[in-house]
Motif scaffolding. Structure first.
Motif, mmCIF file in Angstrom:
data_model
loop_
_atom_site.group_PDB
_atom_site.id
_atom_site.type_symbol
_atom_site.label_atom_id
_atom_site.label_comp_id
_atom_site.label_asym_id
_atom_site.label_seq_id
_atom_site.Cartn_x
_atom_site.Cartn_y
_atom_site.Cartn_z
ATOM 1 N N PRO A 87 0.818 -1.215 0.000
ATOM 2 C CA PRO A 87 0.000 0.000 0.000
ATOM 3 C C PRO A 87 0.851 1.264 0.000
ATOM 4 O O PRO A 87 1.916 1.313 0.620
ATOM 5 C CB PRO A 87 -0.807 -0.111 1.287
ATOM 6 N N TYR A 88 0.362 2.272 -0.714
ATOM 7 C CA TYR A 88 1.027 3.573 -0.801
ATOM 8 C C TYR A 88 -0.006 4.626 -0.408
ATOM 9 O O TYR A 88 -1.007 4.811 -1.098
ATOM 10 C CB TYR A 88 1.527 3.827 -2.225
ATOM 11 N N LEU A 89 0.228 5.278 0.728
ATOM 12 C CA LEU A 89 -0.713 6.245 1.288
ATOM 13 C C LEU A 89 -0.252 7.667 0.998
ATOM 14 O O LEU A 89 0.941 7.966 1.101
ATOM 15 C CB LEU A 89 -0.831 6.051 2.798
ATOM 16 N N THR A 90 -1.186 8.547 0.670
ATOM 17 C CA THR A 90 -0.870 9.948 0.414
ATOM 18 C C THR A 90 -1.517 10.805 1.488
ATOM 19 O O THR A 90 -2.701 10.636 1.805
ATOM 20 C CB THR A 90 -1.384 10.364 -0.976
ATOM 21 N N PHE A 91 -0.741 11.729 2.027
ATOM 22 C CA PHE A 91 -1.195 12.617 3.095
ATOM 23 C C PHE A 91 -1.086 14.064 2.640
ATOM 24 O O PHE A 91 -0.468 14.371 1.623
ATOM 25 C CB PHE A 91 -0.357 12.389 4.363
ATOM 26 N N ASN A 92 -1.653 14.950 3.426
ATOM 27 C CA ASN A 92 -1.634 16.368 3.090
ATOM 28 C C ASN A 92 -0.773 17.143 4.091
ATOM 29 O O ASN A 92 -1.254 17.974 4.833
ATOM 30 C CB ASN A 92 -3.062 16.927 3.061
ATOM 31 N N GLY A 93 0.515 16.789 4.145
ATOM 32 C CA GLY A 93 1.440 17.511 5.010
ATOM 33 C C GLY A 93 1.728 16.845 6.342
ATOM 34 O O GLY A 93 2.577 17.326 7.089
ATOM 35 N N ASN A 94 1.053 15.735 6.652
ATOM 36 C CA ASN A 94 1.286 15.070 7.940
ATOM 37 C C ASN A 94 1.772 13.627 7.764
ATOM 38 O O ASN A 94 1.582 12.785 8.637
ATOM 39 C CB ASN A 94 0.044 15.132 8.822
ATOM 40 N N CYS A 95 2.423 13.346 6.644
ATOM 41 C CA CYS A 95 2.924 11.993 6.370
ATOM 42 C C CYS A 95 3.937 11.545 7.433
ATOM 43 O O CYS A 95 3.876 10.419 7.904
ATOM 44 C CB CYS A 95 3.541 11.935 4.975
ATOM 45 N N GLN A 96 4.862 12.414 7.802
ATOM 46 C CA GLN A 96 5.871 12.051 8.794
ATOM 47 C C GLN A 96 5.207 11.687 10.120
ATOM 48 O O GLN A 96 5.553 10.678 10.734
ATOM 49 C CB GLN A 96 6.868 13.194 9.005
ATOM 50 N N GLU A 97 4.238 12.474 10.538
ATOM 51 C CA GLU A 97 3.511 12.192 11.784
ATOM 52 C C GLU A 97 2.779 10.849 11.683
ATOM 53 O O GLU A 97 2.824 10.030 12.603
ATOM 54 C CB GLU A 97 2.507 13.315 12.057
ATOM 55 N N ALA A 98 2.107 10.621 10.557
ATOM 56 C CA ALA A 98 1.376 9.367 10.367
ATOM 57 C C ALA A 98 2.321 8.174 10.389
ATOM 58 O O ALA A 98 2.049 7.161 11.040
ATOM 59 C CB ALA A 98 0.597 9.407 9.052
ATOM 60 N N PHE A 99 3.443 8.270 9.705
ATOM 61 C CA PHE A 99 4.364 7.139 9.644
ATOM 62 C C PHE A 99 5.095 6.920 10.963
ATOM 63 O O PHE A 99 5.434 5.776 11.290
ATOM 64 C CB PHE A 99 5.321 7.255 8.450
ATOM 65 N N ASN A 100 5.326 7.968 11.742
ATOM 66 C CA ASN A 100 5.860 7.753 13.090
ATOM 67 C C ASN A 100 4.838 6.991 13.932
ATOM 68 O O ASN A 100 5.195 6.117 14.722
ATOM 69 C CB ASN A 100 6.225 9.083 13.748
ATOM 70 N N PHE A 101 3.562 7.292 13.732
ATOM 71 C CA PHE A 101 2.494 6.556 14.405
ATOM 72 C C PHE A 101 2.502 5.090 13.960
ATOM 73 O O PHE A 101 2.470 4.178 14.787
ATOM 74 C CB PHE A 101 1.142 7.224 14.108
ATOM 75 N N TYR A 102 2.562 4.826 12.638
ATOM 76 C CA TYR A 102 2.566 3.450 12.142
ATOM 77 C C TYR A 102 3.804 2.696 12.631
ATOM 78 O O TYR A 102 3.729 1.509 12.953
ATOM 79 C CB TYR A 102 2.475 3.404 10.615
ATOM 80 N N LYS A 103 4.913 3.387 12.748
ATOM 81 C CA LYS A 103 6.127 2.763 13.282
ATOM 82 C C LYS A 103 5.911 2.369 14.743
ATOM 83 O O LYS A 103 6.344 1.295 15.180
ATOM 84 C CB LYS A 103 7.313 3.724 13.146
ATOM 85 N N SER A 104 5.197 3.198 15.512
ATOM 86 C CA SER A 104 4.927 2.859 16.915
ATOM 87 C C SER A 104 3.982 1.657 17.013
ATOM 88 O O SER A 104 4.040 0.902 17.974
ATOM 89 C CB SER A 104 4.349 4.065 17.662
ATOM 90 N N VAL A 105 3.117 1.482 16.025
ATOM 91 C CA VAL A 105 2.171 0.363 16.019
ATOM 92 C C VAL A 105 2.856 -0.932 15.588
ATOM 93 O O VAL A 105 2.744 -1.965 16.243
ATOM 94 C CB VAL A 105 0.974 0.650 15.079
ATOM 95 N N PHE A 106 3.586 -0.887 14.456
ATOM 96 C CA PHE A 106 4.133 -2.095 13.848
ATOM 97 C C PHE A 106 5.600 -2.362 14.186
ATOM 98 O O PHE A 106 6.095 -3.459 13.958
ATOM 99 C CB PHE A 106 3.994 -2.036 12.323
ATOM 100 N N GLY A 107 6.301 -1.357 14.713
ATOM 101 C CA GLY A 107 7.728 -1.517 14.959
ATOM 102 C C GLY A 107 8.508 -1.373 13.666
ATOM 103 O O GLY A 107 7.994 -0.907 12.661
ATOM 104 N N GLY A 108 9.761 -1.796 13.705
ATOM 105 C CA GLY A 108 10.596 -1.715 12.513
ATOM 106 C C GLY A 108 11.271 -0.365 12.365
ATOM 107 O O GLY A 108 11.105 0.532 13.208
ATOM 108 N N GLU A 109 12.012 -0.252 11.308
ATOM 109 C CA GLU A 109 12.746 0.979 11.006
ATOM 110 C C GLU A 109 12.416 1.408 9.585
ATOM 111 O O GLU A 109 12.203 0.575 8.706
ATOM 112 C CB GLU A 109 14.261 0.757 11.135
#
Length: 144
Positions: free
Chosen positions: A6-28
């Motif tokens: 999946p490829y998600l598009t955001f409106n200026g908050n992609c970094q915030e969203a992906f930091n959230f997804y990283k906290s959920v799923f782990g990984g780097e």
């Protein structure tokens, strides 16, 4: 083997969203590129106010790094922000406890449309929308 990631598009908050997804799923993160990191080009000029937006980011969401969640921020210089409402991401957990943890994390600050529960088809399943507007289905196949 072919994969769909999946490829998600955001409106200026992609970094915030992906930091959230990283906290959920782990990984780097495998990749984080910003628009300001693009080489100069006569054809593609980037307004400095959009330079810190994410041009591309990728986060593996399983140990084998086969499934990668990817995304970017829209850049108004390239057109309107896409709005997609008919996409739901499906996460299959390795255990009921992982399903509980992921579902709880994803739905925090979002909306639960179907709480996690045992289903008639033999899966432990629930649906939610996260705080960034991404729809998710979380499941654990109890027969495994």
């Amino acid at each position: 083997m072919s994969l769909i990631n999946p490829y998600l598009t955001f409106n200026g908050n992609c970094q915030e969203a992906f930091n959230f997804y990283k906290s959920v799923f782990g990984g780097e993160f495998i990749t984080i590129q910003k628009y300001k990191d693009m080489p100069p080009s006569e054809d593609l000029k980037i307004d400095t106010k959009f330079g810190d937006r994410i041009m591309h980011i990728s986060l593996p969401i399983n140990k084998e790094k086969e499934n990668i969640l990817m995304g970017c921020d829209s850049n108004p210089e390239y057109g309107e922000v896409p709005v997609v409402s008919n996409i739901t991401l499906s996460f299959s957990a390795d255990s009921k406890s992982i399903a509980d943890k992921v579902f709880s994390s994803l739905s925090e600050g979002g909306k639960v449309s179907m709480p996690l529960a045992d289903t008639f088809w033999g899966s432990y399943f629930g649906m939610c929308e996260d705080k960034f507007g991404t729809s998710w289905m979380v499941s654990f196949d109890k027969s495994k």
